[in-house]
Design a protein around this motif. Structure first.
Motif, PDB file in Angstrom:
ATOM      1  N   SER A 210      -2.148 -14.450  -6.800  1.00  0.00           N
ATOM      2  CA  SER A 210      -2.127 -13.181  -7.490  1.00  0.00           C
ATOM      3  C   SER A 210      -1.763 -12.056  -6.525  1.00  0.00           C
ATOM      4  O   SER A 210      -1.885 -12.191  -5.312  1.00  0.00           O
ATOM      5  CB  SER A 210      -3.513 -12.882  -8.072  1.00  0.00           C
TER       6      SER A 210
ATOM      7  N   SER B 116      -2.771  -7.933  -5.716  1.00  0.00           N
ATOM      8  CA  SER B 116      -3.909  -7.023  -5.882  1.00  0.00           C
ATOM      9  C   SER B 116      -3.495  -5.695  -5.256  1.00  0.00           C
ATOM     10  O   SER B 116      -2.360  -5.551  -4.791  1.00  0.00           O
ATOM     11  CB  SER B 116      -5.149  -7.573  -5.182  1.00  0.00           C
TER      12      SER B 116
ATOM     13  N   TYR C 188      -0.351  -6.438  -1.475  1.00  0.00           N
ATOM     14  CA  TYR C 188       0.507  -5.649  -2.370  1.00  0.00           C
ATOM     15  C   TYR C 188       1.890  -5.438  -1.754  1.00  0.00           C
ATOM     16  O   TYR C 188       2.926  -5.671  -2.393  1.00  0.00           O
ATOM     17  CB  TYR C 188      -0.174  -4.309  -2.647  1.00  0.00           C
TER      18      TYR C 188
ATOM     19  N   LEU D 199      -4.995  -8.720  -9.731  1.00  0.00           N
ATOM     20  CA  LEU D 199      -6.448  -8.550  -9.602  1.00  0.00           C
ATOM     21  C   LEU D 199      -6.803  -7.092  -9.370  1.00  0.00           C
ATOM     22  O   LEU D 199      -6.217  -6.434  -8.507  1.00  0.00           O
ATOM     23  CB  LEU D 199      -6.975  -9.344  -8.404  1.00  0.00           C
ATOM     24  N   CYS D 200      -7.822  -6.607 -10.083  1.00  0.00           N
ATOM     25  CA  CYS D 200      -8.259  -5.209  -9.960  1.00  0.00           C
ATOM     26  C   CYS D 200      -9.138  -5.021  -8.728  1.00  0.00           C
ATOM     27  O   CYS D 200     -10.261  -4.505  -8.810  1.00  0.00           O
ATOM     28  CB  CYS D 200      -8.994  -4.777 -11.218  1.00  0.00           C
TER      29      CYS D 200
ATOM     30  N   SER E 112      -9.122  -3.618  -4.547  1.00  0.00           N
ATOM     31  CA  SER E 112      -8.350  -2.784  -3.624  1.00  0.00           C
ATOM     32  C   SER E 112      -8.929  -2.919  -2.220  1.00  0.00           C
ATOM     33  O   SER E 112      -9.859  -3.696  -1.994  1.00  0.00           O
ATOM     34  CB  SER E 112      -8.407  -1.323  -4.075  1.00  0.00           C
TER      35      SER E 112
ATOM     36  N   ASN F 133      -7.910   0.864 -11.126  1.00  0.00           N
ATOM     37  CA  ASN F 133      -7.143  -0.165 -10.420  1.00  0.00           C
ATOM     38  C   ASN F 133      -6.090  -0.807 -11.331  1.00  0.00           C
ATOM     39  O   ASN F 133      -4.953  -1.048 -10.911  1.00  0.00           O
ATOM     40  CB  ASN F 133      -8.089  -1.247  -9.873  1.00  0.00           C
TER      41      ASN F 133
ATOM     42  N   LEU G 262      -1.991  -0.896 -10.724  1.00  0.00           N
ATOM     43  CA  LEU G 262      -1.243  -2.167 -10.711  1.00  0.00           C
ATOM     44  C   LEU G 262      -0.135  -2.169 -11.757  1.00  0.00           C
ATOM     45  O   LEU G 262       1.009  -2.545 -11.477  1.00  0.00           O
ATOM     46  CB  LEU G 262      -2.210  -3.334 -10.963  1.00  0.00           C
TER      47      LEU G 262
END
Lengths: 265, 265
Positions: free
Chosen positions: B97, B99, B105, B122-123, B125, B139, B143
């Protein structure tokens, strides 16, 4: 969640027969079993006996109250039958039910006014069943304003948005759940209740739909339901749903149910 | 709902051993079983093998894709391992994923930009796990804006609000459900997904909490989940929950599951 034990209803054949035979032992056993399994109210319904409804309701209430300490839910669409039985009931019953139908509303409101009675309020009017969330909310609003205006405390009011069969329309489940969420948010202190098996009319394996409905509704705020407290599987999932819904401090009820093997279903 | 079959994860001992023994038959069987039971993606995770993660992921993907027609969900917190495997995968994988953690990121966004890849977001950080619905939503917003700004179609984005254990805080269930409802309402077209068993860490009889979470979340809009498609009980309740949620035209899927005896659980 408050559980209204639904088993003493004369539309069920064994109850009908017990009433006709005046079999006090059977009625007392069904009442006690429901209390022992967590019922907060014992529903009594003799609606199939049109002429003798009041007489039989009084007989049911007397027998039930001989063996249980929780109050009855006096269940009749007939305001006269409800009125006839109120003196028989000791303590504060849950009256099931008032609605916006003129005759029912006008006869029951004076009885409820300034009383200690608790009351189920059905979101139905002279126009019939509500169609969609907005109509449910409009009916709920009239009922809550009417009842609180008659000095019924808001926490004595149990709004029933009326679950309709999913076999009739795909959106009936969503309507029911969204109604619960809106009622509980917009009227703090009020209760919501419903007959949990109405959604599944007309489909097989009704217990699965009944169970998913109860679980989802509890996470929307439903805090009372008319159901069978002896249904161990349903009760297990209601316990877990209350934990999920944040209504179980430190998972204590969940752990208690686990230790008592209530999840062995 | 889209099901991401979770079984090919090297944190599970039989999978770890199969990878070490290069047992292609076992991996293929687990992949095929999951597809046969309705998985829409086959998750592959070799995260326990730090040095050989890329090599083993490629081996897993090749073997899985020999026997199934659904795509893989390439599951790694390591952007390099994901990048290494993308050429091996045929068709459009679900990348699991991205994030808001800066390194993850910044490395994954260029890979996703203007691509056909689907992605779990994914939320989380650099500040860590979000605390409460508002932080989850903040978040999610970053995203979705970041990914759609890089030309990732909104319906290729699977937001994971990150379910946290209910044993840690009573409100973790409510937070998760409210987040799903808000994300699905505020960002039409986006998907939501989660690892459905995270809520129940630390309590016994986890399957009950997993099941009530899936049911309640589906009625809030959750449309994908990482779970075991071979869990017949869970799948039966997911089917009924989708009917309740109005996502089953004329109860046709419910009736099909009934006729195939999927409710005999």
């Amino acid at each position: 969640m408050e559980i209204v034990g639904e088993l003493i209803n004369a539309s069920r054949q064994p109850i009908k027969e017990a009433i006709e035979a005046q079999d006090t032992d059977y009625i007392k056993k069904v009442a006690k079993d429901q209390e022992d399994h967590g019922a907060n109210f014992i529903d009594v319904n003799a609606g199939v006996f049109a002429d003798k409804e009041s007489e039989y309701l009084k007989w049911l209430i007397s027998n039930v109250q001989e063996v249980v300490s929780v109050p009855c839910c006096i269940d009749s669409p007939n305001p006269k039958a409800i009125e006839d039985t109120l003196e028989t009931h000791k303590g504060i019953p849950l009256i099931n039910s008032i609605s916006l139908e003129t005759e029912r509303y006008d006869k029951l409101l004076p009885i409820l006014s300034n009383s200690d009675y608790k009351v189920v309020a059905l979101c139905i009017s002279d126009k019939g069943m509500p169609d969609g969330v907005d109509e449910i909310m409009a009916n709920a609003d009239k009922l809550i304003n009417g009842l609180t205006g008659a000095n019924v405390p808001i926490n004595h009011i149990y709004i029933d948005p009326l679950v309709k069969p999913i076999s009739v329309k795909d959106s009936h489940g969503v309507e029911a759940l969204d109604s619960i969420q809106r009622i509980m948010k917009e009227y703090p202190g009020v209760h919501t209740v419903w007959g949990n098996s109405n959604l599944s009319f007309g489909v097989p394996k009704r217990w699965i739909l009944n169970q998913v409905l109860a679980v989802a509704a509890i996470t929307r705020g439903l805090d009372a339901a008319i159901l069978n407290p002896l249904d161990k599987r349903l009760i297990a999932f209601i316990t877990a749903a209350e934990t999920l819904a944040g209504k179980d401090e430190c998972c204590m009820n969940y752990m208690k149910a686990y230790r008592k093997k209530k999840f062995e279903v």
